[in-house]
Design a protein around this motif. Structure first.
Motif, PDB file in Angstrom:
ATOM      1  N   LYS A   1     -25.734 -10.847  -2.238  1.00  0.00           N
ATOM      2  CA  LYS A   1     -26.659  -9.813  -2.722  1.00  0.00           C
ATOM      3  C   LYS A   1     -27.204  -8.978  -1.580  1.00  0.00           C
TER       4      LYS A   1
ATOM      5  N   ARG B   1     -30.353  -6.728   0.073  1.00  0.00           N
ATOM      6  CA  ARG B   1     -31.758  -7.103   0.199  1.00  0.00           C
ATOM      7  C   ARG B   1     -32.573  -6.660  -1.013  1.00  0.00           C
ATOM      8  N   SER B   2     -32.072  -5.683  -1.711  1.00  0.00           N
ATOM      9  CA  SER B   2     -32.800  -5.275  -2.917  1.00  0.00           C
ATOM     10  C   SER B   2     -32.337  -6.062  -4.142  1.00  0.00           C
ATOM     11  N   GLY B   3     -31.479  -7.052  -3.916  1.00  0.00           N
ATOM     12  CA  GLY B   3     -31.115  -7.942  -5.019  1.00  0.00           C
ATOM     13  C   GLY B   3     -29.903  -7.522  -5.829  1.00  0.00           C
TER      14      GLY B   3
END
Ligand code: WT7
Length: 637
Positions: free
Chosen positions: A593, A595-597
């Motif tokens: 993923k 960093r923002s998912g």
């Protein structure tokens, strides 16, 4: 000069230039030449892609079935309109003339009316490839009801979602269907679906397999006795050019299918004109498209396009492998098929079999071959050209979409020189452009980019039924004032287009358009599953196959993984249909993923394709360690 039939390359360029310089004049001439209008239009085109709003042939009045059927009665009432070839070659084929088709459609239209269906009502059609499917579609159009055909391979749950979304009042189905050596209980699927669809008041049931089925009192009615009693003349409803003709669902990048809404006049003009030119249909030809009417290919190029041209169109109930892999070629010989239109996945599957299956049959009637649905690879193209077309039948590689209603980029046989794997040149009226990722047009040749269309064409979908915002967001917001196709394409040094594949979260498997989101939703509903990601990987026959990466709620889940895979697959088959089952399911501890998912599908795609030499920069991932773990696990599934 007649605009209607393009005969050589020079004429193509002339017609094309005119269609771009004076689109309204161009389409007006095509529309005037070949159709019955109850009233002509006041205005050929008005459009605004920012809304988006598109209107063709404004205020014209017509009925499309009058153009498909009635118009041909006088000159060729006895000509065969539909040849129906049953699943079992020992069963007799049906040859239905235009007059007989007229009678069937009128009777069926009266049955619809007798059962409370009026102009504007929505009717769901869930039928196998039997003649009643064509009658049902045309009967709806006759009375101005909006058909929503759902491919009869979809599950009860998928059928329910579509029936509800389209607000259908009626369901048309059959007691069952034959597919190869299988008998399928369609009515059982309908019964299950309708548990969730209280607004469906009537179910009309055609008899096909003779299976013993449940008929719900007051709701379910056998079709045949009603047809027999019905009058065989039903006045066509006079429709406005922009009245809806049908809804047809396609997958998207969210879980909910998109009900593409097509309207009447533009769709009619465009499907008729493309059919005539792209298949070079001549008066006594027999044309066969192997698609199912449950897909747009069947709507436009089994039913409407051919019938609008007074053609003989063949409908095949069965599958290419039954009773053996020579079935397609047996049918070509038997009915002396002149134009043959199929999907690359079928070509690849048949090319793997012994050539005896082909060489046993006389294919000399063939004049034009077509492909559609996904990019065709070079090997399959040459096999088709050599063994089926005997190097004398041009191959039309036709690029288009459910949304476009008709073929957009394709050679015109005997005019456009073909080139393996290239859909070649835009059809008259179609203005493709390639865009880069930041919204700039890529001009010149020998370039690639994202395929957009910058000017409206008559058969484009007008909206997503019930969700115009989604229509705008999906197709008209990526690039200002342009329709975005979702496909990548390249333009070679001569201006020929080659479609390279989807650039969004839609995967084409065996020519079927599947969104990853609904499949992931189905997987995630399994109680043991925490999260999942589905990606495509290249497959020899299917073009793409699906690969599911699945995180279980309890890691190291002690349950048997093979059983879990089976349960997950069953769940997908139940929610969507068997076509959406992944070839591979790998259980993983985590998914890569950002960093923002957001799941990095690019990495998963590479892993699924066993192309792990260059995964790009994984250091910016939230959890770079999962990548190695996933790679290690590849072979354990
Ligand atoms: C997608 C549309 C339109 C009939 C069947 C599919 C892919 C379609 C080609 C082709 C390369 C093709 C595209 C398109 N596609 N024809 N000749 N070459 N790709 O309709 O289910 O709406 O899918 O099929 O990716 O966007 P659909």
């Amino acid at each position: 000069m007649s605009n209607y039939h393009i005969k050589n390359l020079e004429e193509y360029f002339q017609v094309y230039r005119k269609s771009v310089r004076e689109p309204e004049k161009f389409w007006q001439e095509v529309a005037e030449e070949h159709f019955v209008w109850r009233k002509k239009w006041d205005n050929v085109l008005s459009w605004d892609f920012s809304k988006p709003e598109v209107k063709w042939f404004e205020n014209a009045k017509l009925n499309i079935t009058e153009n498909c059927i009635d118009r041909h009665l006088l000159a060729q009432g006895d000509k065969t309109a539909i040849i129906w070839e049953p699943n079992d070659p020992k069963e007799e084929a049906l040859h239905l003339s235009y007059s007989e088709l007229h009678k069937k459609v009128n009777q069926f239209a009266n049955v619809l009316k007798d059962n409370g269906i009026q102009k504007g009502d929505k009717v769901c059609i869930y039928l196998p490839m039997i003649p009643e499917l064509a009658y049902a579609v045309l009967a709806c159009a006759r009375i101005g009801a909006i058909h929503s055909v759902v491919f009869a391979g979809f599950s009860a749950s998928a059928l329910a979602t579509r029936t509800l979304d389209a607000d259908c009042k009626m369901m048309i189905t059959s007691d069952g269907s034959f597919r190869g050596d299988k008998k399928i209980d369609l009515k059982g699927i309908v019964d299950k679906a309708l548990e969730d669809c209280p607004d469906v008041e009537t179910v009309l049931v055609a008899k096909r397999t003779g299976a013993d089925i449940n008929m719900k009192e007051g709701r379910d009615k056998w079709l045949e006795p009603l047809m027999e009693k019905a009058a065989d003349n039903c006045k066509p409803e006079i429709m406005d050019a922009e009245d809806p003709l049908f809804i047809l669902y396609t997958s998207g990048s969210t879980g909910k299918p998109k009900g593409m809404l097509h309207t009447t006049a533009g769709y009619m003009v465009y499907t008729a004109y493309t059919f005539k030119n792209i298949f070079n249909y001549q008066n006594d030809d027999v044309y066969w498209c192997t698609a199912d009417i449950g897909w747009i290919t069947g709507h436009s190029y089994i039913v409407y396009g051919p019938l609008l041209n007074g053609a003989t169109t063949l409908m095949f109930e069965g599958v290419p492998s039954y009773p053996d892999f020579g079935r397609f070629w047996e049918i070509v010989e038997k009915h002396k098929v002149n134009q043959f239109y199929t999907a690359p996945t079928a070509i690849r599957a048949l090319a793997k079999k012994n050539l005896d299956f082909v060489d046993k049959y006389d294919l000399s009637s063939l004049k034009v071959l077509g492909t559609v649905g996904e990019p065709i690879n070079e090997e399959a193209w040459h096999w088709y050209d050599n063994h089926i077309g005997k190097n004398k039948s041009p191959i039309v590689d036709t690029w288009w979409q459910t949304e476009t209603g008709g073929i957009m980029i394709s050679p015109i046989p005997f005019a456009t020189p073909t080139k393996p794997t290239f859909a070649t040149l835009p059809f008259p009226g179609i203005q493709p452009v390639l865009m880069d990722e930041v919204g700039k047009e890529i001009t010149g040749n020998q370039v690639d980019g994202r395929l957009c269309i910058k000017f409206p064409w008559p058969s484009m979908a007008r909206t997503i039924y019930g969700n115009h915002d989604r229509y705008r967001d999906t197709y008209f917001s990526a690039y200002k004032d342009k329709y975005f196709t979702g496909d990548g394409a390249l333009r070679d040094e001569t201006g020929y287009y080659r479609i390279t594949g989807r650039v969004d979260d839609v995967i084409i498997v065996s020519g079927h358009n599947l969104g990853t989101a609904p499949i992931e939703d189905a997987i995630n509903e399994h109680p043991a599953v925490a999260e999942s990601a589905v990606v495509g990987f290249p497959h020899e026959v299917k073009g793409n196959a699906l690969y599911g990466f699945v995180i279980l709620k309890e890691s190291g889940e002690s349950r048997n993984q093979d059983n879990l895979r089976k349960e997950i697959n069953q769940q997908i088959a139940d929610k969507i249909g068997p076509i959406a089952k992944p070839d591979k399911i790998q259980f993983v501890e985590g998914l890569p993923k950002t960093r923002s998912g957001k799941i990095m599908r690019r990495i998963l795609r590479k892993i699924a394709s066993h192309d792990i030499s260059d995964l790009g920069d994984t250091s910016t991932l939230l959890n770079p360690e999962v990548v190695d773990e996933i790679i290690e696990g590849i072979n354990n599934n």
